[in-house]
Scaffold this active site. Structure first.
Site, PDB file in Angstrom:
ATOM      1  N   HIS A 126       0.867  -1.326   0.004  1.00  8.61           N
ATOM      2  CA  HIS A 126      -0.050   0.071   0.046  1.00  8.61           C
ATOM      3  C   HIS A 126       0.943   1.259   0.041  1.00  8.61           C
ATOM      4  O   HIS A 126       1.584   1.595   0.966  1.00  8.61           O
ATOM      5  CB  HIS A 126      -0.713  -0.106   1.228  1.00  8.61           C
ATOM      6  CG  HIS A 126      -1.853   1.106   1.143  1.00  8.61           C
ATOM      7  ND1 HIS A 126      -2.088   1.966   0.291  1.00  8.61           N
ATOM      8  CD2 HIS A 126      -2.984   1.439   2.221  1.00  8.61           C
ATOM      9  CE1 HIS A 126      -3.122   2.922   0.665  1.00  8.61           C
ATOM     10  NE2 HIS A 126      -3.566   2.378   1.710  1.00  8.61           N
ATOM     11  N   PHE A 133      -8.021   7.439   5.254  1.00  9.81           N
ATOM     12  CA  PHE A 133      -8.446   7.739   6.708  1.00  9.81           C
ATOM     13  C   PHE A 133      -9.294   8.995   6.648  1.00  9.81           C
ATOM     14  O   PHE A 133      -9.112   9.878   5.925  1.00  9.81           O
ATOM     15  CB  PHE A 133      -7.176   7.931   7.319  1.00  9.81           C
ATOM     16  CG  PHE A 133      -6.513   6.711   8.331  1.00  9.81           C
ATOM     17  CD1 PHE A 133      -7.200   5.712   8.158  1.00  9.81           C
ATOM     18  CD2 PHE A 133      -5.564   6.996   9.046  1.00  9.81           C
ATOM     19  CE1 PHE A 133      -6.645   4.333   8.616  1.00  9.81           C
ATOM     20  CE2 PHE A 133      -5.110   5.694   9.894  1.00  9.81           C
ATOM     21  CZ  PHE A 133      -5.598   4.616   9.476  1.00  9.81           C
TER      22      PHE A 133
END
Lengths: 405, 407
Positions: A333, A392
């Site tokens: 990621h 996020f």
């Protein structure tokens, strides 16, 4: 009238390589580049793994950009990928530079400047704060240095939507070309390993204990990578007139926000659903036309579950016929770079008429009947791709890339 | 949003809510009154090496907003949440007895380059001194550059979008442009453009080491005596929506966002040309001639190179109208609040256009660049538009055209 937007250049720097052909072959083979890390450490943490980039010498940070290349790693990756994309597009000198801009995204950007300062202040006190810190810790310099590298004078800006930042930048760039405010844009994202991310994910128990396994029942968290992805976008008609190779049409995008929790994704993949549905509304693409979904696919239990639920909600029974895969299983990621690299992958999928796999899949999440393209890439008829990203804070962006006849 | 050839972008966008949080005032009208009176909130700050700074010492988040989890957020995020709440309230949207606010139709654009940095610095310091296991894990997600915007979106249930723009001093105007563009493209019905800037000691120390700060008591903007800047805490928010939507709910607009344009010049020697180009593009996009500009508002901050670039850009963009167009700048009163400055400029410009009176440049005596109509005193404005400019240290240039009418 709204102009159509073409992708005419692609550049990546990833653990799987920086040459597009080699990068694509490595992905299609399902090669995993997540390995023990050398040269990056975090306090109190042993045996870190990640997908590190080995930059060719030609891609090294230009002299004078920063006195400490390790500290300026994110800039180095961003400049390398943009240089490759710019060359790939053959766009130098084609447009008035004042009509070409840069839209760039990052999750943490220049976090290493903070870490560097913390260590200097811990050792030498407050007097260690230097004159350049204000400029170096400003993430906008990622976009600014790319613009300087290519002598561009159009809109130049930095978007931050955590790990969907690359897609957010590409979406904003699309709007500028579609509306006629720019003729071409260099768009993408970059991130490197940071101790904030490693330490934070460890404390949240969201870091995989081994290698991430997106969409696998045994998945236990994220593996990180570093890298950058950049695409060159142009007015499609002008690109055609100049005889440019057109990888794909960027048909539009959808954007949404969870407003649910500062880290946890919203329930039932609702944010992904709204981003995909808006993308379809904005582009006029029907769900039956979608050939492939490049997943956010981080390998955390909640993200992957939400993405599967979103696929079911949007595509219903047809979802079984829409392959979905995550290249994070191979290159980790890469945070704000991830979706930009995945946009390049979608462009290559359209060009090669093939789909990259989800590597390391041994016990696929079976409840949703989805085709995760397990372990090896395969040829496929690819007409329209969705590239999904989330970050996020609940930031979701879905790009729509289409094959150009 | 240069509006010239995109039919979707011709959708008129209006401002219907506004808020400010500064040491001088916590509402727009009072702030403008203070600026007209030449008041300043700058004072030497002992903890910042004696440099002048504008600090909102009286800020107390609980006075402005009762939001769950507020205590875990840093000062910039708290100020941003409070500013957004005040602006939504001003717009009559679902906060205190207003129309119910549909979160699915609310988007947030946050202008923030350093709003996360004190949290990130604290997290990193703790990692070094305490180790991973003893470092507060909740600080980690709040140390992301996107965190202030995410927290603001969370506070108001904004589900349409949340995007943070991190372009230093050019962020504020850019964020207004981005918000207007997203609304014009139908991605939300309401958009709060919000920004907050607080004084992080490391940033101020770096600016001081770079020689950017003016000696105490010597902040002079656009003036021959300019020798540096001073930073100032502030938060500001503006609620944007499509004019039709505002009309449908009988909400009178504060004004129209006519056009935004952005350019870039990494070299400071080319900054004025780039900013002039942004001004011309914004004026063309709004179909406004230089003679129709009633007010120019710059982001000049007392750093001589920045001030000169802004002045030369306006000279070039306004041409024959330059000498008669009233020119103002507010950083001489409240300091440089970086990303937030552009939003403050916009709110003050709307108020100036509405009242017909422009505020002066604090302590202005003699121009560094001749040929412009610098306001040393409040001045009456002719009907027309406002042209706002801003630049970032990295080279981003932004221009915004605002008006009280949509022609």
């Amino acid at each position: 009238m709204t102009r159509r937007v073409a992708i005419t250049g692609c550049g990546v720097v990833t653990a799987a390589g920086a040459e597009l052909d080699a990068f694509w072959r490595a992905l299609m083979d399902g090669t995993c580049f997540i390995k023990p890390l050398r040269g990056f450490t975090a306090p109190d943490m042993q045996d870190l793994v990640g997908a590190a980039v080995e930059l060719p010498a030609a891609d090294a940070l230009p002299a004078g950009t920063d006195s400490d290349p390790r500290r300026a790693r994110c800039v180095e990756l961003a400049l390398a990928a943009s240089r490759r994309a710019f060359a790939d597009a053959g766009i130098a000198g084609v447009y008035d530079g004042g009509r070409v801009g840069v839209a760039f995204g990052t999750t943490m950007g220049e976090e290493r400047q903070i870490a560097d300062l913390s260590e200097r202040v811990a050792a030498g006190g407050a007097a260690s704060v230097d004159a350049g810190f204000l400029m170096r810790s400003n993430n906008q310099r990622l976009a600014a240095l790319i613009a300087e590298q290519h002598d561009l004078g159009g809109p130049v800006f930095l978007t931050a939507t955590a790990c969907s930042s690359g897609n957010a930048a590409i979406g904003a760039a699309y709007d500028l070309i579609a509306s006629g405010e720019a003729d071409a844009m260099v768009a993408g994202g970059a991130d490197t390993f940071t101790r904030l991310i490693y330490c934070g994910f460890t404390r949240m128990s969201a870091l995989s204990k081994g290698v991430c396994k997106p969409f696998d029942k045994q998945r236990d968290g994220v593996s990180f990578g570093e890298g950058a992805g950049v695409i060159v976008l142009e007015d499609l008609e002008r690109a055609r007139r100049r005889g440019a190779r057109v990888y794909a049409e960027l048909a539009g995008y959808g954007i949404s926000n969870d407003a649910h929790h500062i880290t946890a994704p919203g329930p039932n993949g609702d944010g992904f659903v709204r981003a995909m549905r808006q993308a379809m509304e904005q582009t006029g693409v029907a769900l039956e036309q979608v050939s492939y979904v490049s997943a956010h696919g981080t390998g955390t239990p909640y993200n992957d579950l939400g993405e599967c639920q979103a696929m079911q909600a949007v595509f219903g029974e047809h979802g079984k016929h829409v392959p979905i895969s995550s290249i994070k299983s191979m290159i980790g990621h890469t945070n704000g770079a991830a979706s930009a690299i995945e946009a390049v992958v979608c462009a290559l999928a359209l060009q090669h008429q093939a789909l990259p796999p989800t590597a390391g899949l041994s016990d696929p999440e079976a409840d949703f009947g989805l085709d995760f393209v397990p372990n090896k890439g395969r040829p496929a008829r690819v007409e329209t791709c969705f590239s999904l990203a989330a970050g996020f804070g609940g930031h979701n962006v879905c790009l729509v890339l289409k094959k150009v006849a | 949003v240069t509006l010239h050839d995109d039919s979707r972008a011709r959708v008129p966008i209006v401002a219907t809510g506004a808020s400010v949080l500064t040491p001088l005032a916590d509402d727009v009208a009072a702030l403008v009154a203070a600026l007209r009176d030449g008041k300043s909130s700058l004072a030497p700050a002992a903890d910042l090496g004696g440099a002048d700074a504008s600090r909102f010492s009286a800020f107390d988040a609980t006075r402005y907003a009762n939001v769950r989890g507020m205590r875990v957020y840093n000062r910039a995020t708290q100020m941003g949440i409070c500013a957004a709440r005040l602006a939504l309230n001003d717009a009559g949207l679902g906060v205190e007895g207003g129309a119910p606010l549909d979160g699915l139709q609310l988007g947030i654009v946050t202008a923030s380059t350093f709003g996360h940095i004190d949290t990130l610095l604290e997290y990193d310091r703790n990692l070094i001194t305490l180790g991973v296991q003893r470092t507060n894990p909740t600080l980690m997600p709040l140390g992301l550059p996107s965190a202030p915007g995410a927290a603001i979106a969370l506070a108001f249930g904004a589900k349409a979008f949340s995007v943070t723009l991190s372009d230093g001093g050019a962020s504020g105007l850019g964020a207004i442009g981005l918000g207007a563009r997203l609304l014009a493209h139908g991605r939300a019905r309401y958009c709060v453009v919000v920004s907050a800037f607080t004084l992080a000691a490391e940033l101020i120390a770096s600016a001081k080491a770079a020689g950017m700060l003016a000696p105490a008591g010597e902040l002079h903007v656009l003036d021959r005596r300019a020798q540096g800047t001073a930073f100032g805490e502030a938060a500001a928010a503006i609620v944007l929506e499509r004019a039709d939507d505002a009309r449908a709910r009988d909400k009178a607009p504060k004004g129209f966002v006519r056009a935004h344009a952005a350019t870039f010049a990494g070299s400071s020697a080319r900054r004025a040309d780039a900013l002039a180009r942004a001004c011309r593009n914004a004026l063309a996009g709004s179909r406004v001639e230089p003679a129709q500009v009633a007010l120019a508002s710059t982001s000049a901050n007392g750093v001589p190179a920045v001030d000169r670039a802004e002045a030369h850009a306006l000279l070039a963009a306004l041409g024959d109208s330059a000498a008669r167009t009233p020119l103002t700048a507010l950083k001489g009163n409240v300091g440089d609040s970086m990303d937030t400055s552009g939003v403050l400029q916009a709110l003050c410009a709307f108020e100036a256009l509405r009242s017909g009176v422009a505020m002066p440049i604090a302590r202005f005596e003699e121009p560094a660049v001749a040929g412009l109509r610098y306001l040393a005193q409040p001045a009456e404005l002719a009907p027309g538009c406002a042209l706002l400019t801003s630049t970032s240290d990295s080279g981003a240039c932004s221009a915004l055209v605002l008006a009280t009418r949509h022609d």
